[in-house]
Design an enzyme around this catalytic site. Structure first.
Site, mmCIF file in Angstrom:
data_model
loop_
_atom_site.group_PDB
_atom_site.id
_atom_site.type_symbol
_atom_site.label_atom_id
_atom_site.label_comp_id
_atom_site.label_asym_id
_atom_site.label_seq_id
_atom_site.Cartn_x
_atom_site.Cartn_y
_atom_site.Cartn_z
ATOM 1 N N GLY A 109 81.240 -37.347 13.265
ATOM 2 C CA GLY A 109 79.981 -36.709 13.694
ATOM 3 C C GLY A 109 78.748 -37.589 13.574
ATOM 4 N N PRO B 229 67.888 -43.660 19.042
ATOM 5 C CG PRO B 229 66.314 -43.477 20.760
ATOM 6 C CD PRO B 229 67.424 -44.364 20.247
ATOM 7 C CE LYS C 21 88.687 -40.225 18.992
ATOM 8 N NZ LYS C 21 87.693 -40.386 17.906
HETATM 9 N N1 LIG Z 1 71.543 -40.257 19.550
HETATM 10 C C1 LIG Z 1 71.950 -39.019 19.818
HETATM 11 N N2 LIG Z 1 71.148 -38.163 20.489
HETATM 12 C C2 LIG Z 1 71.563 -36.897 20.754
HETATM 13 N N3 LIG Z 1 72.754 -36.392 20.405
HETATM 14 C C3 LIG Z 1 73.603 -37.206 19.745
HETATM 15 C C4 LIG Z 1 73.253 -38.555 19.426
HETATM 16 N N4 LIG Z 1 74.295 -39.118 18.775
HETATM 17 C C5 LIG Z 1 75.248 -38.169 18.700
HETATM 18 N N5 LIG Z 1 74.841 -37.016 19.281
HETATM 19 C C6 LIG Z 1 75.606 -35.758 19.364
HETATM 20 O O1 LIG Z 1 76.108 -35.511 18.050
HETATM 21 C C7 LIG Z 1 77.454 -35.088 18.108
HETATM 22 C C8 LIG Z 1 78.339 -36.092 17.329
HETATM 23 O O2 LIG Z 1 78.308 -37.356 17.992
HETATM 24 P P1 LIG Z 1 79.654 -38.131 18.317
HETATM 25 O O3 LIG Z 1 79.300 -39.387 19.043
HETATM 26 O O4 LIG Z 1 80.632 -37.213 18.989
HETATM 27 O O5 LIG Z 1 80.140 -38.461 16.815
HETATM 28 P P2 LIG Z 1 81.579 -39.041 16.317
HETATM 29 O O6 LIG Z 1 82.229 -39.685 17.477
HETATM 30 O O7 LIG Z 1 81.241 -39.991 15.219
HETATM 31 O O8 LIG Z 1 82.331 -37.847 15.792
HETATM 32 C C9 LIG Z 1 77.808 -34.971 19.593
HETATM 33 O O9 LIG Z 1 77.578 -33.631 19.994
HETATM 34 C C10 LIG Z 1 76.823 -35.883 20.286
HETATM 35 O O10 LIG Z 1 76.573 -35.473 21.617
HETATM 36 MG MG LIG Z 2 84.022 -39.314 18.471
#
Ligand SMILES: Nc1ncnc2c1ncn2[C@@H]1O[C@H](COP(=O)(O)OP(=O)(O)O)[C@@H](O)[C@H]1O
Ligand SMILES: [Mg+2]
Length: 246
Positions: A17, A211, A42
């Site tokens: 997350g 950001p 992935k």
């Molecule tokens: N910079 C950002 N701005 C807006 N939303 C983000 C950003 N980074 C991540 N998110 C949102 O946060 C959540 C987790 O991000 P994600 O890339 O899926 O994390 P991970 O792959 O580490 O589990 C997702 O819903 C994603 O769309």
């Molecule tokens: Mg992920």
């Protein structure tokens, strides 16, 4: 590995997350913009929704769209499990044994077709994928250096330093850290100061800071302005040591 194989890196995180998928997609979009053919992977996704006999792997789908590739989903994401738990647990609950060879041959196939491979890890470095192997063993098997994604929030100094130090202790190469701000609220004092403090405590470079960007959702398959986020990684690209001329 054969000469024709792509250069690549493995994107891990301090936690689930924190923005691994978003950062991986932003890198993929940036490489595309630079005219490079980028492939994505992935290898294992858990918590997949079902549609008929299909499993929807939202991370893989998001990455494929950002990289604009049409590789077979079975290669981009060979293991897709239903339960939102660690891969080892999800696999065991479905009576499946995760075979690293299957992941390695999918990687080999994709990397012979692309110039650069961006591989999103699963959870953090020690997330179990079998009783004896963790996510970082997968990076080692694929011979990929690491990029660590960390959130900016309070607690990240500990998580990021632990991740980087453990990686080094285990003999892995860490190319750099990306700090991501995945939440809508304005950055707190800790969030504003954490990246700078990290850079005083570690020699690992910061590749960029992303950001919060409204309108993007990995789960809903909404790319939003993820391509624009790639620009925030531009300055750190030289730390990746990849050949950028198409
Ligand atoms: N910079 C950002 N701005 C807006 N939303 C983000 C950003 N980074 C991540 N998110 C949102 O946060 C959540 C987790 O991000 P994600 O890339 O899926 O994390 P991970 O792959 O580490 O589990 C997702 O819903 C994603 O769309
Ligand atoms: Mg992920």
């Amino acid at each position: 590995m054969p000469d024709a194989m792509a250069q690549g890196f493995f994107i891990t995180g301090t936690d689930t997350g924190v923005g691994k998928t978003v950062v991986s997609a932003a890198f993929a979009a940036l490489f595309k913009k630079r005219g490079l053919d980028v492939g994505v992977m992935k290898p294992i996704q858990t918590g997949c929704a079902s549609r008929g006999n299909d499993r929807i792997a939202s991370d893989a789908r998001f990455l494929m769209r950002a990289a604009e590739v049409d590789d077979a989903l079975d290669r981009v994401c060979p293991y897709r499990f239903k339960d939102p738990v660690a891969p080892w647990v999800a696999a065991e609950r479905e009576g499946v044994a995760i075979e690293l060879d299957r992941i390695a041959s999918a990687y080999e196939f994709l990397s012979s077709r692309h110039r650069i491979m961006v591989v999103e890890g699963i959870g953090g470095l020690l997330t179990p994928i079998t009783p004896t192997l963790a996510a970082m063993d997968l990076a080692r098997l694929l011979k990929l250096p690491l990029v660590v994604v960390a959130s900016t929030r309070l607690g990240t100094l500990n998580h990021t330093l632990l991740t980087v130090r453990w990686a080094h202790q285990a003999g892995a190469r860490v190319l750099g850290v990306v700090f991501n701000h995945p939440i809508r609220s304005a950055p707190s004092l800790a969030e504003k100061t954490n990246p700078e403090v990290f850079s005083r405590l570690s020699s690992v470079p910061i590749l960029g800071m992303l950001p919060f960007t409204a309108g993007m959702s990995v789960e809903r398959g909404r790319l939003g302005r993820v391509r624009g986020l790639g620009d925030h990684l531009n300055e750190g690209l030289h730390h990746l040591g990849i050949e950028l001329n198409p």
